[in-house]
Design a protein around this motif. Structure first.
Motif, PDB file in Angstrom:
ATOM      1  N   GLY A 433       0.818  -1.204   0.000  1.00  0.00           N
ATOM      2  CA  GLY A 433       0.000   0.000   0.000  1.00  0.00           C
ATOM      3  C   GLY A 433       0.846   1.246   0.000  1.00  0.00           C
ATOM      4  O   GLY A 433       2.005   1.251  -0.443  1.00  0.00           O
ATOM      5  N   PRO A 434       0.311   2.359   0.495  1.00  0.00           N
ATOM      6  CA  PRO A 434       1.015   3.642   0.442  1.00  0.00           C
ATOM      7  C   PRO A 434       2.356   3.598   1.171  1.00  0.00           C
ATOM      8  O   PRO A 434       2.478   3.021   2.250  1.00  0.00           O
ATOM      9  N   GLN A 435       3.349   4.242   0.547  1.00  0.00           N
ATOM     10  CA  GLN A 435       4.681   4.344   1.136  1.00  0.00           C
ATOM     11  C   GLN A 435       5.323   5.654   0.702  1.00  0.00           C
ATOM     12  O   GLN A 435       4.988   6.199  -0.348  1.00  0.00           O
ATOM     13  N   ILE A 436       6.258   6.132   1.509  1.00  0.00           N
ATOM     14  CA  ILE A 436       7.092   7.268   1.129  1.00  0.00           C
ATOM     15  C   ILE A 436       8.536   6.942   1.470  1.00  0.00           C
ATOM     16  O   ILE A 436       8.823   6.229   2.437  1.00  0.00           O
ATOM     17  N   GLN A 437       9.455   7.454   0.647  1.00  0.00           N
ATOM     18  CA  GLN A 437      10.885   7.358   0.910  1.00  0.00           C
ATOM     19  C   GLN A 437      11.509   8.718   0.639  1.00  0.00           C
ATOM     20  O   GLN A 437      11.126   9.410  -0.313  1.00  0.00           O
ATOM     21  N   LEU A 438      12.484   9.088   1.468  1.00  0.00           N
ATOM     22  CA  LEU A 438      13.169  10.370   1.335  1.00  0.00           C
ATOM     23  C   LEU A 438      14.662  10.135   1.150  1.00  0.00           C
ATOM     24  O   LEU A 438      15.246   9.241   1.785  1.00  0.00           O
ATOM     25  N   GLN A 439      15.271  10.935   0.284  1.00  0.00           N
ATOM     26  CA  GLN A 439      16.718  10.899   0.070  1.00  0.00           C
ATOM     27  C   GLN A 439      17.250  12.319   0.203  1.00  0.00           C
ATOM     28  O   GLN A 439      16.853  13.210  -0.547  1.00  0.00           O
ATOM     29  N   ALA A 440      18.125  12.536   1.185  1.00  0.00           N
ATOM     30  CA  ALA A 440      18.774  13.839   1.353  1.00  0.00           C
ATOM     31  C   ALA A 440      19.991  13.885   0.439  1.00  0.00           C
ATOM     32  O   ALA A 440      20.850  13.001   0.496  1.00  0.00           O
ATOM     33  N   GLU A 441      20.069  14.914  -0.381  1.00  0.00           N
ATOM     34  CA  GLU A 441      21.139  14.974  -1.376  1.00  0.00           C
ATOM     35  C   GLU A 441      22.454  15.469  -0.805  1.00  0.00           C
ATOM     36  O   GLU A 441      23.471  15.437  -1.487  1.00  0.00           O
ATOM     37  N   CYS A 442      22.450  15.959   0.423  1.00  0.00           N
ATOM     38  CA  CYS A 442      23.716  16.368   1.039  1.00  0.00           C
ATOM     39  C   CYS A 442      23.853  15.646   2.378  1.00  0.00           C
ATOM     40  O   CYS A 442      22.951  15.682   3.201  1.00  0.00           O
ATOM     41  N   PRO A 443      24.977  14.969   2.591  1.00  0.00           N
ATOM     42  CA  PRO A 443      25.185  14.279   3.862  1.00  0.00           C
ATOM     43  C   PRO A 443      25.785  15.173   4.928  1.00  0.00           C
ATOM     44  O   PRO A 443      26.018  14.722   6.036  1.00  0.00           O
ATOM     45  N   ASP A 444      26.084  16.424   4.582  1.00  0.00           N
ATOM     46  CA  ASP A 444      26.658  17.341   5.556  1.00  0.00           C
ATOM     47  C   ASP A 444      26.269  18.769   5.216  1.00  0.00           C
ATOM     48  O   ASP A 444      26.054  19.101   4.041  1.00  0.00           O
ATOM     49  N   LYS A 458      14.836  14.312  -2.277  1.00  0.00           N
ATOM     50  CA  LYS A 458      14.114  13.595  -3.313  1.00  0.00           C
ATOM     51  C   LYS A 458      13.087  12.698  -2.652  1.00  0.00           C
ATOM     52  O   LYS A 458      13.358  12.072  -1.625  1.00  0.00           O
ATOM     53  N   VAL A 459      11.912  12.618  -3.246  1.00  0.00           N
ATOM     54  CA  VAL A 459      10.791  11.900  -2.652  1.00  0.00           C
ATOM     55  C   VAL A 459      10.373  10.776  -3.598  1.00  0.00           C
ATOM     56  O   VAL A 459      10.149  11.011  -4.788  1.00  0.00           O
ATOM     57  N   THR A 460      10.285   9.571  -3.070  1.00  0.00           N
ATOM     58  CA  THR A 460       9.739   8.434  -3.813  1.00  0.00           C
ATOM     59  C   THR A 460       8.397   8.090  -3.207  1.00  0.00           C
ATOM     60  O   THR A 460       8.298   7.824  -1.996  1.00  0.00           O
ATOM     61  N   ARG A 461       7.361   8.111  -4.039  1.00  0.00           N
ATOM     62  CA  ARG A 461       5.990   7.877  -3.558  1.00  0.00           C
ATOM     63  C   ARG A 461       5.442   6.583  -4.144  1.00  0.00           C
ATOM     64  O   ARG A 461       5.637   6.295  -5.329  1.00  0.00           O
ATOM     65  N   THR A 462       4.746   5.842  -3.312  1.00  0.00           N
ATOM     66  CA  THR A 462       4.047   4.639  -3.753  1.00  0.00           C
ATOM     67  C   THR A 462       2.606   4.723  -3.278  1.00  0.00           C
ATOM     68  O   THR A 462       2.341   4.733  -2.065  1.00  0.00           O
ATOM     69  N   GLU A 463       1.701   4.860  -4.208  1.00  0.00           N
ATOM     70  CA  GLU A 463       0.263   4.929  -3.913  1.00  0.00           C
ATOM     71  C   GLU A 463      -0.066   6.044  -2.927  1.00  0.00           C
ATOM     72  O   GLU A 463      -0.997   5.936  -2.134  1.00  0.00           O
ATOM     73  N   PHE A 464       0.702   7.106  -2.956  1.00  0.00           N
ATOM     74  CA  PHE A 464       0.429   8.238  -2.066  1.00  0.00           C
ATOM     75  C   PHE A 464       0.928   9.513  -2.729  1.00  0.00           C
ATOM     76  O   PHE A 464       2.093   9.602  -3.136  1.00  0.00           O
ATOM     77  N   ASN A 465       0.066  10.522  -2.817  1.00  0.00           N
ATOM     78  CA  ASN A 465       0.434  11.797  -3.429  1.00  0.00           C
ATOM     79  C   ASN A 465       0.149  12.992  -2.537  1.00  0.00           C
ATOM     80  O   ASN A 465       0.159  14.129  -2.993  1.00  0.00           O
ATOM     81  N   GLY A 466      -0.101  12.752  -1.261  1.00  0.00           N
ATOM     82  CA  GLY A 466      -0.462  13.840  -0.360  1.00  0.00           C
ATOM     83  C   GLY A 466       0.750  14.581   0.182  1.00  0.00           C
ATOM     84  O   GLY A 466       1.898  14.348  -0.195  1.00  0.00           O
TER      85      GLY A 466
END
Length: 787
Positions: A433-444, A458-466
């Motif tokens: 079902g719905p999922q979100i993943q976040l990726q920070a482009e700077c580690p510092d 960066k945002v990866t969305r699965t079955e969720f657009n809110g």
């Protein structure tokens, strides 16, 4: 109190971490291993190391204190580092903090053994690559031991040990895991020079070694360490550990549920079992767990994931669909096992409701296994429903939706049908079902008091657009994130990490946590992942990056979810970009404004650089877009940059990071601002009407619109057709100063009714380059004649 730290400044992965900005770069550490419960002298060696003020590490808070020692030589900063006895063993990240900010991350090891640092000038016991040992004796070493040295080209380092008959000794070399292109090899020779044991690569440790040997005879032995290719480099340090530690490299299960006690087994060590209690409030992240073969023996470590899923371990026999190990907690669960012999397959069975959704993630390389996982789902009727292998360099993963209620089965096997003690695995089966993943482009991030630095996500969305709410975890007082809401549907977002004027100066570690509410569903949570660059990523002559090494892709767990933070004194200037969208016409230039303000008495020039997308250096002709800047001065508070572009520039839109830099008494201060660069064509032709029509034998006029940008007024030339059944001019020109032109298409009387498409190409000279591309075909509808 903020924890001591050091940070990243690498150009090859993340946009603003650039060596061009003269940030510190750590080449190597001497020594790369620190003993816990002791004070360790460490030299951080690299470039731009002057003005060192501290060290950041990815260790847990409160276990490390670093004290600056006067610089002993150029290109090096020296520290006394104290680790408490609670510091966990394993591999962690270290960053140098200077007055100018944070360096790249470099890896180091925490050990419990006393550390012997061999002289880099080359002690007794080195041998040439041709096998001609010198007359000096190997370096005498008493077990247990931890020795660190440098791998020099075409040399063999030798260490003398004494063992008793039947004594079992564990050996380990850590070198490739320090982030260097080092391939260690160990050989053990008896007094007669005969090789009694040898180890090159150990599964799960990249090119490093960890193994154990039981000596048949008592006596003196020589332990030889070298690069398998006889290569070497002054920055290639290695750590040789010898003692009665277990050769365990992976645990089964490799995950432990929080709030429970889990029994860990180790396939490489028969009979070794370890009960592990994981606190209920422990973060759901991986960590290094100490492993001892005896209560007072020497420890090694393996990676364990803290999970909220029920843990299920395979129960043999489970080699067939009928004997599948039942998942007692149903799904979700984490499934663990080992493919103990060649051709072994494992089966698991679990009940699913109709339309129940699952996300299935296989883990092998990540946990230190040799398995090349293949996962096969069999539906409630016993038919194969889904088969997944790993994709490219990632682990096998997929989503599955149960078509009907019943017992489903999962088959786990190695793609090449291999097996053995090294072939452990874990399969995390989570609710779909719905999922979100976040990726920070700077580690510092280095941020001065009273201003901000951008934090791209960066945002990866699965079955969720809110919407996704953002919050900081572990940040010191005075540090906030603005704005803290990712808009609905957004897949890229730039937040601002703001330091209040009274924010505490120093080093810290923080995490970005995203949460989202799902209607009639559970709350979604995600911690922003990071991927700092270890060492350097090389490029070929065409500036195309080579693939990262295995040791650069699979990082220690403490480095993949943390952002290192350094808060510095206020900057003597501010920076603003009035235009957040800059449109650059291909083959033209574009000027954009930069606004600065200055503190009283600050007169140094402000210089600018840009990174991101297809932007590169002007001197590198393979880069298609570059910029020139007019420095900011006291008399020129509003200055500008100009974008240029060359042939083959791509038409796209991407984020650009602009860095403003000043030098004050040897300190470099950088402020970063972002904007969007839209590279567009000088013309974007359209037609009117969108679907012209006529009857056989008739004609229709089509209006061709040039749609030029404001900075271009040249001819636009169309090349049409050919198209059987129509008569029309082969070329049509919209002359300079004219917005459109009409073209008449005559249809043959015998033309069949239906839609016909006329090829359409367009070209025009923009400066000295010709801009040309294919347009969508012009559709012409031929109607049936009226009766």
């Amino acid at each position: 109190m903020l924890r001591t730290a050091s940070l990243v400044a690498m150009a090859l992965v993340f946009g603003w971490s650039s060596t061009a900005l003269a940030q510190a770069f750590v080449e190597h550490l001497s020594s790369p291993v620190l003993r816990r419960g002791a004070v360790n002298r460490i030299e951080v060696i690299g470039s731009e190391t002057h003005g060192a003020v501290g060290l950041w590490s990815s260790l847990p808070a409160g276990v490390m204190q670093a004290k600056t020692v006067a610089e002993t030589r150029a290109g090096a900063a020296t520290f006394d580092v104290e680790l408490t006895s609670q510091a966990p063993l394993g591999v962690y990240g270290l960053r140098l903090a200077t007055r100018s900010g944070l360096s790249n991350v470099h890896l180091f090891v925490v050990d419990e053994l006393p550390v012997t640092q061999r002289s880099e000038s080359g002690p007794a016991g080195q041998a040439s690559a041709n096998g001609g040992f010198n007359s000096s004796a190997p370096l005498p070493t008493t077990l247990p031991a931890c020795v660190t040295s440098t791998c020099q080209p075409a040399t063999v380092d030798r260490y003398a040990i004494h063992v008793e008959k039947g004594q079992r000794v564990g050996f380990e070399v850590i070198g490739n895991r320090l982030g260097k292109d080092y391939d260690p090899l160990i050989r053990i020779r008896n007094a007669a020079g005969k090789v009694v044991a040898e180890c090159d690569n150990s599964v799960g440790l990249f090119f490093d070694c960890r193994f154990a040997h039981t000596f048949a005879d008592a006596g003196d032995y020589a332990v030889e360490v070298r690069d398998a290719r006889y290569e070497g480099h002054p920055t290639w340090h290695y750590i040789l550990r010898m003692g009665d530690f277990a050769e365990a490299r992976v645990a089964v299960p490799s995950a432990a549920r929080i709030g429970e006690t889990t029994s860990l087994l180790f396939p490489q060590v028969s009979g070794l079992q370890l009960p592990l209690q994981v606190a209920a409030d422990r973060p759901l992240e991986s960590f290094f767990q100490e492993v001892r073969s005896a209560p007072h023996g020497v420890a090694t470590w393996v990676s364990i994931a803290a999970t909220d899923l029920p843990v299920q371990v395979e129960v043999e026999p489970n080699d067939t669909l009928e004997t599948a190990t039942p998942v007692s907690a149903k799904a979700p669960a984490t499934l663990n096992g080992v493919l103990g012999k060649r051709g072994d397959v494992d089966w698991f069975a679990f009940e699913l409701a109709k339309d129940q959704k699952l996300n299935i993630q296989g883990l092998a390389r990540t946990i230190g296994s040799a398995t090349d996982l293949e996962l096969i789902v069999f539906d409630a009727d016993g038919r194969e429903a889904r088969r997944v292998d790993d994709t490219d360099l990632d682990e096998a993963s997929f989503a599955y939706n149960a078509g009907k209620a019943g017992v489903y089965r999962l088959q786990v096997r190695d793609v090449s049908r291999d097996g053995g003690p090294d072939f452990a695995y874990r399969v995390d089966v989570r609710a779909g079902g719905p999922q979100i993943q976040l990726q920070a482009e700077c580690p510092d991030i280095t941020v001065p008091q009273g201003t901000y630095q951008p934090l791209p996500l960066k945002v990866t969305r699965t079955e969720f657009n809110g919407e996704i709410q953002l919050a900081l975890r572990g940040s010191p007082a005075g540090i906030t994130l603005e704005p803290n809401v990712i808009p609905a549907g957004a897949t890229e977002f730039v937040a601002r990490l703001v330091a209040a004027p009274d924010a505490l100066q120093g080093l810290a570690t923080l995490q970005v946590v995203g949460t989202a509410k799902v209607e009639n569903g559970p709350e979604l949570t995600a911690i922003a992942r990071t991927r700092p660059m270890i060492d350097r990523q090389l490029k070929n002559v065409d500036l195309i990056p080579y693939a990262l090494r295995e040791d650069q892709r699979h990082l220690p767990p403490s480095l993949t979810s943390q952002i290192a933070l350094m808060v510095t004194p206020p900057a003597p200037f501010t920076l603003d970009l009035p235009e957040q969208l800059v449109k650059l016409t291909r083959y033209q230039t574009k000027e954009f404004p930069i606004v600065t303000t200055r503190s009283d008495g600050f007169a140094a020039p402000i210089t600018f650089t840009v990174t991101g997308g297809q932007i590169g250096s002007e001197r590198e002709e393979r880069n298609q877009v570059y910029a020139r800047f007019t420095p900011g001065t006291v008399d020129r508070l509003t200055t500008s940059g100009v974008f240029f572009n060359r042939i083959l520039t791509q038409l796209n839109k991407h984020r650009v990071d602009l860095t403003a830099s000043v030098e004050i008494d040897g300190q470099r201060i950088n402020l970063i601002r972002t904007f969007t660069l839209d590279v567009q064509s000088a013309f974007k032709p359209t037609i009117e009407p969108e679907l012209p029509s006529t009857e056989p034998g008739g004609s229709v006029k089509v209006k061709l619109n040039a749609n030029r940008v404001e900075t271009f007024d040249g001819d636009v030339v169309f090349a049409l057709g050919p198209q059987p059944g129509f008569t029309f001019p082969a070329t049509v020109t919209i002359p300079k100063g004219q917005a459109s032109v009409e073209v008449e298409f005559k249809a043959d009387p015998k033309l069949n009714p239906g839609r016909h498409n006329v090829r359409n190409e367009v070209a025009g000279f923009v400066g000295k380059y010709e801009e040309s591309f294919n347009l969508p075909s012009i559709p012409i509808e031929i109607k049936k004649p009226a009766k």
